[in-house]
Enzyme design. Sequence first.
Site, mmCIF file in Angstrom:
data_model
loop_
_atom_site.group_PDB
_atom_site.id
_atom_site.type_symbol
_atom_site.label_atom_id
_atom_site.label_comp_id
_atom_site.label_asym_id
_atom_site.label_seq_id
_atom_site.Cartn_x
_atom_site.Cartn_y
_atom_site.Cartn_z
ATOM 1 N N ASP A 127 80.761 73.386 -2.417
ATOM 2 C CA ASP A 127 81.571 72.564 -3.325
ATOM 3 C C ASP A 127 82.312 71.597 -2.392
ATOM 4 O O ASP A 127 81.841 71.355 -1.264
ATOM 5 C CB ASP A 127 82.545 73.452 -4.138
ATOM 6 C CG ASP A 127 83.239 72.700 -5.274
ATOM 7 O OD1 ASP A 127 82.639 72.551 -6.342
ATOM 8 O OD2 ASP A 127 84.375 72.228 -5.094
ATOM 9 N N LYS B 18 83.749 81.644 -8.504
ATOM 10 C CA LYS B 18 84.119 80.512 -7.651
ATOM 11 C C LYS B 18 84.978 81.039 -6.516
ATOM 12 O O LYS B 18 85.601 82.099 -6.647
ATOM 13 C CB LYS B 18 84.913 79.488 -8.455
ATOM 14 C CG LYS B 18 84.951 78.099 -7.848
ATOM 15 C CD LYS B 18 83.707 77.280 -8.167
ATOM 16 C CE LYS B 18 83.679 75.995 -7.374
ATOM 17 N NZ LYS B 18 82.564 75.129 -7.784
HETATM 18 P P1 NDP Z 1 82.257 66.654 -1.182
HETATM 19 O O1 NDP Z 1 83.220 67.386 -0.346
HETATM 20 O O2 NDP Z 1 80.878 66.439 -0.668
HETATM 21 O O3 NDP Z 1 82.837 65.233 -1.608
HETATM 22 C C1 NDP Z 1 84.031 65.112 -2.302
HETATM 23 C C2 NDP Z 1 84.410 63.642 -2.380
HETATM 24 O O4 NDP Z 1 85.552 63.489 -3.203
HETATM 25 C C3 NDP Z 1 84.776 63.077 -1.031
HETATM 26 O O5 NDP Z 1 84.409 61.726 -0.989
HETATM 27 C C4 NDP Z 1 86.287 63.245 -0.978
HETATM 28 O O6 NDP Z 1 86.938 62.296 -0.150
HETATM 29 C C5 NDP Z 1 86.653 62.993 -2.430
HETATM 30 N N1 NDP Z 1 87.847 63.775 -2.778
HETATM 31 C C6 NDP Z 1 87.998 65.122 -2.718
HETATM 32 N N2 NDP Z 1 89.227 65.477 -3.103
HETATM 33 C C7 NDP Z 1 89.856 64.334 -3.398
HETATM 34 C C8 NDP Z 1 91.148 64.045 -3.870
HETATM 35 N N3 NDP Z 1 92.050 65.020 -4.109
HETATM 36 N N4 NDP Z 1 91.466 62.743 -4.102
HETATM 37 C C9 NDP Z 1 90.555 61.752 -3.866
HETATM 38 N N5 NDP Z 1 89.299 61.975 -3.427
HETATM 39 C C10 NDP Z 1 88.964 63.233 -3.199
HETATM 40 O O7 NDP Z 1 82.216 67.452 -2.569
HETATM 41 P P2 NDP Z 1 81.098 67.410 -3.708
HETATM 42 O O8 NDP Z 1 80.505 66.057 -3.787
HETATM 43 O O9 NDP Z 1 80.230 68.581 -3.525
HETATM 44 O O10 NDP Z 1 81.985 67.702 -5.007
HETATM 45 C C11 NDP Z 1 82.549 66.650 -5.808
HETATM 46 C C12 NDP Z 1 82.880 67.184 -7.184
HETATM 47 O O11 NDP Z 1 81.679 67.650 -7.808
HETATM 48 C C13 NDP Z 1 83.860 68.357 -7.247
HETATM 49 O O12 NDP Z 1 84.612 68.269 -8.437
HETATM 50 C C14 NDP Z 1 82.933 69.564 -7.331
HETATM 51 O O13 NDP Z 1 83.587 70.686 -7.903
HETATM 52 C C15 NDP Z 1 81.864 69.008 -8.249
HETATM 53 N N6 NDP Z 1 80.583 69.708 -8.225
HETATM 54 C C16 NDP Z 1 79.882 69.844 -7.056
HETATM 55 C C17 NDP Z 1 78.664 70.485 -7.064
HETATM 56 C C18 NDP Z 1 77.800 70.557 -5.840
HETATM 57 O O14 NDP Z 1 76.644 70.980 -5.987
HETATM 58 N N7 NDP Z 1 78.262 70.169 -4.668
HETATM 59 C C19 NDP Z 1 78.127 71.108 -8.294
HETATM 60 C C20 NDP Z 1 78.895 70.819 -9.488
HETATM 61 C C21 NDP Z 1 80.091 70.170 -9.422
HETATM 62 P P3 NDP Z 1 86.928 62.448 1.467
HETATM 63 O O15 NDP Z 1 85.565 61.992 1.905
HETATM 64 O O16 NDP Z 1 88.027 61.557 1.942
HETATM 65 O O17 NDP Z 1 87.176 63.894 1.738
#
Ligand code: NDP
Length: 450
Positions: free
Chosen positions: A165, A125
């Site tokens: 991510d 990671k």
């Molecule tokens: P994105 O950046 O596309 O989206 C993240 C979302 O979560 C956004 O809406 C963001 O809000 C919100 N967010 C992030 N941090 C916080 C926080 N501290 N408090 C509140 N809201 C928050 O990321 P992903 O969708 O790719 O990832 C989401 C989760 O899924 C993570 O845990 C990641 O590790 C996990 N994951 C992702 C994979 C992938 O293929 N992308 C694979 C496996 C797991 P805002 O829009 O305001 O930034």
Amino acid sequence: MPYVHDTLTRLKKSSPAQSEFYQATEEVLECLRPLFQQNPRYHQHSIIERIVEPERQIMFRISWIDDAGNVKVNKGYRVQFNSALGPYKGGLRFHPSVTSGTIKFLGFEQIFKNALTGLPIGGGKGGSDFDPKGKSDNEIMRFCQAFMSELHRHIGPHSDVPAGDIGVGAREIGYLFGQYKRLTGRYEGVLTGKGLNWGGSLGRKEATGYGAVYFAQNMLAARNEELNGKTCLVSGAGNVAIYTIEKLYELGAKPITCSDSSGTIHDANGIDLALLKQLKEVQRTSLEAYLNEHPDAHYISVRDYPQNGNAVWRIKADAAFPCATQNELTESDASALLENGVTCISEGANMPSTTEAVDLFLAAKIAYGPGKAANAGGVATSQLEMAQNSSMEQWSLEKVDKKLKEIMANIHKQCADTAEEFGEPTNLVLGANIAGFRKVADAMIEQGVT
Ligand code: NDP
């Protein structure tokens, strides 16, 4: 068992102030106790002392210039955690909350998740404390180029293959890939999540969200239930949340929430998916703008969230899909979900539920799919992208989606069978941790002391 206890104690001493990393290691190691009782060879080979220690951690400075001509500095990380099963594989996170402990927790989880996919990939990671919010496109490009200027010497299609991510999507992968190619002179599958006309895989963008819904489908089928007709809570509004919502609609469920870092939308009519994509994928704006099109929906600002909790989980529904970030679902949120009758939880995010919340779900014996199993569809499809790159093929969406479905069904079966084997048939946390660990540990033993 002193073996587990002593290892955790030593870890806290040798890697101070990494609370998320301890949380992740503690959950895994506590689940392994029955395995160590049954099979002493893991202790004899000091596997857990070795598995909690990354093979390599790279930390570097990223200097870049913003639009106003100021020099900016961020921290960069890549943790190459375990390569027993294959090249390191795992995403890059760009978010101001990122520390070396965050990347270590994510890398540690990735080892077992990747093992569960059944594909030849090790765990890694990376990321940075860079905050993409409010940055211009040119600033994002310059930052990505500066990040790759250092990272490129540590990665390769047969050694370490990063992906996206939080904060790293198709745009960032494009800039990172362009810089890798410029620096090395090689056009190769060194990153996944690439654009479709330059080496990406159909279905990769959707895979984590779709996979989390397929996992829920498998958990429910084992209980003679289905998603069709269920009202669902989804947190997040990014890549994973959007494609979770899309697949829920396809399967006849009704997602009624989404959230971002500023607040939660509750739309009892069902989330307007086209609008959500427009706000987050195109305009990259706050969810509050959802109300301009749907004034009848509710917006709850984070300022008004319950103490020690998250407003998303206080709304009545049948199933929940945490898809934002770690520890976004607390003990009091878990109590509220259970009181409101939620019977299925499938985690799209990594470690979104606190340890106390997980304990409540397990005690209630609801269908609970931990992130390392339920969100493994993303990395699995990344590996399918690697397979297409190395054979110079492009598979159809149908072929990728069929494989994703099979992989998610197989992960569920491994978790359920292993949970059954160890006498706790509904405990998929135990099942996922033991099944993933056994594969990695056996490979480590067979490969000797390294
Ligand atoms: P994105 O950046 O596309 O989206 C993240 C979302 O979560 C956004 O809406 C963001 O809000 C919100 N967010 C992030 N941090 C916080 C926080 N501290 N408090 C509140 N809201 C928050 O990321 P992903 O969708 O790719 O990832 C989401 C989760 O899924 C993570 O845990 C990641 O590790 C996990 N994951 C992702 C994979 C992938 O293929 N992308 C694979 C496996 C797991 P805002 O829009 O305001 O930034």
